[in-house]
Design a protein around this motif. Structure first.
Motif, PDB file in Angstrom:
ATOM      1  N   ARG A  85      -2.216  -1.272  -7.117  1.00 16.85           N
ATOM      2  CA  ARG A  85      -1.789  -2.032  -5.924  1.00 16.85           C
ATOM      3  C   ARG A  85      -0.469  -2.757  -6.183  1.00 16.85           C
ATOM      4  NH1 ARG A  85      -7.630  -4.893  -4.847  1.00 16.85           N
ATOM      5  NH2 ARG A  85      -8.833  -2.960  -4.856  1.00 16.85           N
ATOM      6  N   MET A  86       0.264  -3.004  -5.097  1.00 19.44           N
ATOM      7  CA  MET A  86       1.543  -3.694  -5.266  1.00 19.44           C
ATOM      8  C   MET A  86       1.343  -5.105  -5.811  1.00 19.44           C
ATOM      9  SD  MET A  86       3.692  -1.448  -4.859  1.00 19.44           S
ATOM     10  CE  MET A  86       5.358  -2.071  -4.867  1.00 19.44           C
ATOM     11  N   SER A  87       0.183  -5.709  -5.549  1.00 27.69           N
ATOM     12  CA  SER A  87      -0.040  -7.070  -6.053  1.00 27.69           C
ATOM     13  C   SER A  87      -0.261  -7.082  -7.568  1.00 27.69           C
ATOM     14  CB  SER A  87      -1.220  -7.729  -5.329  1.00 27.69           C
ATOM     15  OG  SER A  87      -2.281  -6.823  -5.160  1.00 27.69           O
ATOM     16  N   ALA A  88      -0.506  -5.896  -8.152  1.00 28.98           N
ATOM     17  CA  ALA A  88      -0.671  -5.830  -9.617  1.00 28.98           C
ATOM     18  C   ALA A  88       0.658  -5.582 -10.318  1.00 28.98           C
ATOM     19  CB  ALA A  88      -1.649  -4.714  -9.982  1.00 28.98           C
ATOM     20  N   GLN A  89       1.718  -5.307  -9.533  1.00 26.17           N
ATOM     21  CA  GLN A  89       3.015  -4.969 -10.124  1.00 26.17           C
ATOM     22  C   GLN A  89       3.525  -6.029 -11.089  1.00 26.17           C
ATOM     23  OE1 GLN A  89       5.527  -2.616  -9.993  1.00 26.17           O
ATOM     24  NE2 GLN A  89       4.290  -1.127  -8.963  1.00 26.17           N
ATOM     25  N   VAL A  90       3.503  -7.300 -10.640  1.00 23.78           N
ATOM     26  CA  VAL A  90       4.104  -8.349 -11.475  1.00 23.78           C
ATOM     27  C   VAL A  90       3.319  -8.550 -12.780  1.00 23.78           C
ATOM     28  CG1 VAL A  90       4.743 -10.785 -11.591  1.00 23.78           C
ATOM     29  CG2 VAL A  90       5.299  -9.443  -9.556  1.00 23.78           C
ATOM     30  N   ALA A 125       2.481   6.292 -13.276  1.00 23.30           N
ATOM     31  CA  ALA A 125       1.795   7.427 -12.646  1.00 23.30           C
ATOM     32  C   ALA A 125       0.699   6.909 -11.719  1.00 23.30           C
ATOM     33  CB  ALA A 125       1.208   8.345 -13.714  1.00 23.30           C
ATOM     34  N   ILE A 126      -0.038   5.888 -12.179  1.00 21.19           N
ATOM     35  CA  ILE A 126      -1.112   5.316 -11.353  1.00 21.19           C
ATOM     36  C   ILE A 126      -0.525   4.680 -10.093  1.00 21.19           C
ATOM     37  CG2 ILE A 126      -2.882   3.498 -11.271  1.00 21.19           C
ATOM     38  CD1 ILE A 126      -3.319   4.022 -14.302  1.00 21.19           C
ATOM     39  N   VAL A 127       0.586   3.930 -10.250  1.00 20.77           N
ATOM     40  CA  VAL A 127       1.216   3.256  -9.100  1.00 20.77           C
ATOM     41  C   VAL A 127       1.744   4.287  -8.101  1.00 20.77           C
ATOM     42  CG1 VAL A 127       3.151   1.781  -8.373  1.00 20.77           C
ATOM     43  CG2 VAL A 127       1.800   1.172 -10.373  1.00 20.77           C
ATOM     44  N   ASN A 128       2.426   5.326  -8.621  1.00 23.48           N
ATOM     45  CA  ASN A 128       3.002   6.340  -7.726  1.00 23.48           C
ATOM     46  C   ASN A 128       1.914   7.099  -6.981  1.00 23.48           C
ATOM     47  OD1 ASN A 128       5.493   5.587  -8.586  1.00 23.48           O
ATOM     48  ND2 ASN A 128       5.720   7.239 -10.056  1.00 23.48           N
ATOM     49  N   TYR A 129       0.810   7.352  -7.678  1.00 25.67           N
ATOM     50  CA  TYR A 129      -0.295   8.059  -7.044  1.00 25.67           C
ATOM     51  C   TYR A 129      -0.933   7.177  -5.971  1.00 25.67           C
ATOM     52  CZ  TYR A 129      -4.776  10.256  -6.278  1.00 25.67           C
ATOM     53  OH  TYR A 129      -5.861  10.824  -5.671  1.00 25.67           O
ATOM     54  N   THR A 130      -1.138   5.908  -6.311  1.00 19.45           N
ATOM     55  CA  THR A 130      -1.815   4.980  -5.402  1.00 19.45           C
ATOM     56  C   THR A 130      -0.994   4.724  -4.146  1.00 19.45           C
ATOM     57  OG1 THR A 130      -2.733   3.915  -7.363  1.00 19.45           O
ATOM     58  CG2 THR A 130      -2.976   2.728  -5.327  1.00 19.45           C
ATOM     59  N   ASN A 131       0.346   4.664  -4.298  1.00 21.00           N
ATOM     60  CA  ASN A 131       1.201   4.306  -3.159  1.00 21.00           C
ATOM     61  C   ASN A 131       1.940   5.495  -2.557  1.00 21.00           C
ATOM     62  OD1 ASN A 131       1.032   1.244  -3.070  1.00 21.00           O
ATOM     63  ND2 ASN A 131       1.455   1.642  -5.224  1.00 21.00           N
ATOM     64  N   ARG A 132       1.383   6.699  -2.742  1.00 23.35           N
ATOM     65  CA  ARG A 132       2.059   7.879  -2.192  1.00 23.35           C
ATOM     66  C   ARG A 132       2.113   7.772  -0.663  1.00 23.35           C
ATOM     67  NH1 ARG A 132      -2.967   8.374  -3.273  1.00 23.35           N
ATOM     68  NH2 ARG A 132      -4.424   9.636  -2.063  1.00 23.35           N
ATOM     69  N   SER A 133       3.099   8.454  -0.087  1.00 20.13           N
ATOM     70  CA  SER A 133       3.245   8.420   1.372  1.00 20.13           C
ATOM     71  C   SER A 133       2.369   9.498   1.992  1.00 20.13           C
ATOM     72  CB  SER A 133       4.702   8.686   1.739  1.00 20.13           C
ATOM     73  OG  SER A 133       4.806   8.974   3.105  1.00 20.13           O
ATOM     74  N   GLY A 134       1.983   9.294   3.228  1.00 21.66           N
ATOM     75  CA  GLY A 134       1.267  10.345   3.954  1.00 21.66           C
ATOM     76  C   GLY A 134      -0.167  10.471   3.491  1.00 21.66           C
ATOM     77  N   ASP A 135      -0.895  11.392   4.124  1.00 24.50           N
ATOM     78  CA  ASP A 135      -2.306  11.532   3.794  1.00 24.50           C
ATOM     79  C   ASP A 135      -2.529  12.795   2.969  1.00 24.50           C
ATOM     80  OD1 ASP A 135      -1.530  13.095   5.915  1.00 24.50           O
ATOM     81  OD2 ASP A 135      -2.633  11.909   7.388  1.00 24.50           O
ATOM     82  N   ALA A 136      -1.420  13.313   2.364  1.00 20.76           N
ATOM     83  CA  ALA A 136      -1.514  14.559   1.606  1.00 20.76           C
ATOM     84  C   ALA A 136      -2.104  14.297   0.224  1.00 20.76           C
ATOM     85  CB  ALA A 136      -0.120  15.153   1.446  1.00 20.76           C
ATOM     86  N   PRO A 137      -3.172  14.998  -0.139  1.00 19.36           N
ATOM     87  CA  PRO A 137      -3.743  14.796  -1.474  1.00 19.36           C
ATOM     88  C   PRO A 137      -2.878  15.438  -2.553  1.00 19.36           C
ATOM     89  CG  PRO A 137      -4.936  16.497  -0.303  1.00 19.36           C
ATOM     90  CD  PRO A 137      -3.894  15.999   0.644  1.00 19.36           C
ATOM     91  N   ILE A 138      -2.867  14.839  -3.748  1.00 12.60           N
ATOM     92  CA  ILE A 138      -2.145  15.422  -4.883  1.00 12.60           C
ATOM     93  C   ILE A 138      -3.180  16.137  -5.757  1.00 12.60           C
ATOM     94  CG2 ILE A 138      -0.716  14.901  -6.909  1.00 12.60           C
ATOM     95  CD1 ILE A 138       0.209  12.383  -5.589  1.00 12.60           C
ATOM     96  N   THR A 139      -2.885  17.345  -6.182  1.00 11.97           N
ATOM     97  CA  THR A 139      -3.859  18.068  -7.021  1.00 11.97           C
ATOM     98  C   THR A 139      -3.774  17.555  -8.464  1.00 11.97           C
ATOM     99  OG1 THR A 139      -2.304  19.780  -7.691  1.00 11.97           O
ATOM    100  CG2 THR A 139      -3.500  20.163  -5.639  1.00 11.97           C
ATOM    101  N   PRO A 140      -4.880  17.657  -9.225  1.00 15.02           N
ATOM    102  CA  PRO A 140      -4.858  17.211 -10.628  1.00 15.02           C
ATOM    103  C   PRO A 140      -3.744  17.870 -11.436  1.00 15.02           C
ATOM    104  CG  PRO A 140      -7.101  17.645  -9.923  1.00 15.02           C
ATOM    105  CD  PRO A 140      -6.218  18.096  -8.800  1.00 15.02           C
ATOM    106  N   SER A 141      -3.451  19.152 -11.153  1.00 17.50           N
ATOM    107  CA  SER A 141      -2.411  19.814 -11.960  1.00 17.50           C
ATOM    108  C   SER A 141      -1.028  19.234 -11.657  1.00 17.50           C
ATOM    109  CB  SER A 141      -2.407  21.321 -11.723  1.00 17.50           C
ATOM    110  OG  SER A 141      -1.943  21.615 -10.430  1.00 17.50           O
ATOM    111  N   GLN A 142      -0.771  18.900 -10.378  1.00 19.46           N
ATOM    112  CA  GLN A 142       0.525  18.278 -10.035  1.00 19.46           C
ATOM    113  C   GLN A 142       0.633  16.909 -10.696  1.00 19.46           C
ATOM    114  OE1 GLN A 142      -0.019  18.387  -5.792  1.00 19.46           O
ATOM    115  NE2 GLN A 142       1.394  20.075  -5.522  1.00 19.46           N
ATOM    116  N   ASN A 196       9.791  10.803 -12.737  1.00 21.88           N
ATOM    117  CA  ASN A 196       8.392  10.551 -12.391  1.00 21.88           C
ATOM    118  C   ASN A 196       8.140  10.579 -10.887  1.00 21.88           C
ATOM    119  OD1 ASN A 196       5.794   9.463 -12.084  1.00 21.88           O
ATOM    120  ND2 ASN A 196       6.007   8.198 -13.892  1.00 21.88           N
ATOM    121  N   ILE A 197       8.979   9.845 -10.134  1.00 19.47           N
ATOM    122  CA  ILE A 197       8.690   9.690  -8.697  1.00 19.47           C
ATOM    123  C   ILE A 197       8.849  11.021  -7.947  1.00 19.47           C
ATOM    124  CG2 ILE A 197       9.324   8.443  -6.584  1.00 19.47           C
ATOM    125  CD1 ILE A 197      10.008   6.049  -8.511  1.00 19.47           C
TER     126      ILE A 197
END
Length: 324
Positions: free
Chosen positions: A94-99, A131-148, A194-195
């Protein structure tokens, strides 16, 4: 005795409370979103906020609800649930965990930059967190596959480590202060890898674009490119003050007797300085670009333009969630 008037059901809580066309409005919004205190809220508080927001969106106004309470619920809801899927997000993503997270990781990267194993370890920790932050805050409702997910993670970690070790070997004969900037160069390089990799599905298939009323018009890869570029710039900006200012201060402090006498204070001091920078840099850099980004129809891919023109010849601008 008069009953308090109930709140009108017309406040648009899909949008932030402050005007997002100004930097100041976006900064206020992101100071709320990145507030680390949101991490301490209980599951019950989050569910209550979700109930208030969903009821209000459905047109049910709980009696006695004030406008401030409504906005407070919205910001709690936004801090913990994904805007497109509505799922509860991973706590550390979450963005609140960033700091707090970045403060600890960056502080350690800047403290333990002298030995190769330490460089390897902290760059790996940092990229795992990214990686966790980018996955959590991805745009859209498109799922990311484990291999990606795996590819992006391995590539970014490798990129960061190679950059850090390569620069570390180059700085052996340069002044000590230069060596302190190696972690920042590695982080900047890793963000550029990464992004885009984490969000490669968006670059291939596009992200949802809408008109100003939120009606979906299709997907666009041009919008995805713009969204990802903006996120890379704001992430590097976010890391810059925290990785640029403390090294100068620490370089001065390490020459003083105080730190020579208490060397174990090095890491806590470094983490504290980084935290101080991040509390301001995180929301201010998130605010560099509007979350609901826009672009002219004429800049979209020709086939997407054609589909939009069929529906609406007058439409000039499309909007999309750029992600964080």
């Amino acid at each position: 005795q008069k009953m308090p008037l109930s709140l009108p059901a017309t406040i648009n809580i899909r949008e932030p409370r402050w005007d997002q066309s100004t930097f100041q409005g976006r900064a206020k919004h992101f100071f709320m979103v990145t507030d680390p205190r949101n991490l301490l809220l209980s599951g019950a508080t989050l569910e209550e906020a979700r109930r208030v927001v969903e009821d209000y969106r459905a047109g049910t106004v709980p009696p006695g609800l004030t406008e401030d309470q409504l906005w407070r619920a919205k910001y709690i809801y936004d801090s913990a649930f994904h805007p497109d899927t509505g799922e509860k997000m991973l706590l550390i993503g979450r963005m609140s965990a960033q700091v707090p997270m970045n403060m600890t990781i960056t502080g350690c990267m800047l403290t333990f930059y002298r030995t190769t194993p330490a460089v390897l370890f902290w760059q790996w920790v940092n990229q795992s967190f990214n990686a966790i932050v980018n996955y959590t805050n991805r745009s859209g409702d498109a799922p990311i596959t484990p291999s990606q997910l795996g590819t992006a993670y391995v590539s970014a970690t490798t990129g960061a480590v190679v950059t850090a070790l390569g620069l570390k070997s180059l700085t052996k004969h340069l002044p000590a202060i230069i060596g302190r900037y190696v972690p920042f160069a590695a982080v900047a390089a890793a963000n550029c890898i990464n992004i885009p990799l984490m969000r490669q599905r968006e670059l291939k298939l596009g992200i949802p674009i809408t008109d100003e009323n939120g009606n979906r018009l299709g997907e666009s890869t041009a919008a995805a490119q713009k969204a990802i570029f903006q996120v890379v710039v704001s992430r590097i900006g976010m890391a810059a003050p925290a990785m640029a200012i403390p090294p100068v201060i620490m370089n001065m402090l390490e020459k003083r007797a105080f730190l020579k006498r208490y060397p174990y204070l090095n890491a806590p001091l470094q983490v504290g300085l980084v935290g101080l920078c991040l509390v301001f840099a995180t929301p201010l850099c998130c605010a560099l670009f509007p979350q609901k980004s826009s672009m002219p129809v004429s800049r979209l891919e020709p086939d997407v333009q054609a589909r939009i023109r069929e529906k609406d010849l007058q439409l000039e601008t499309v909007y999309f969630n750029k992600g964080l």
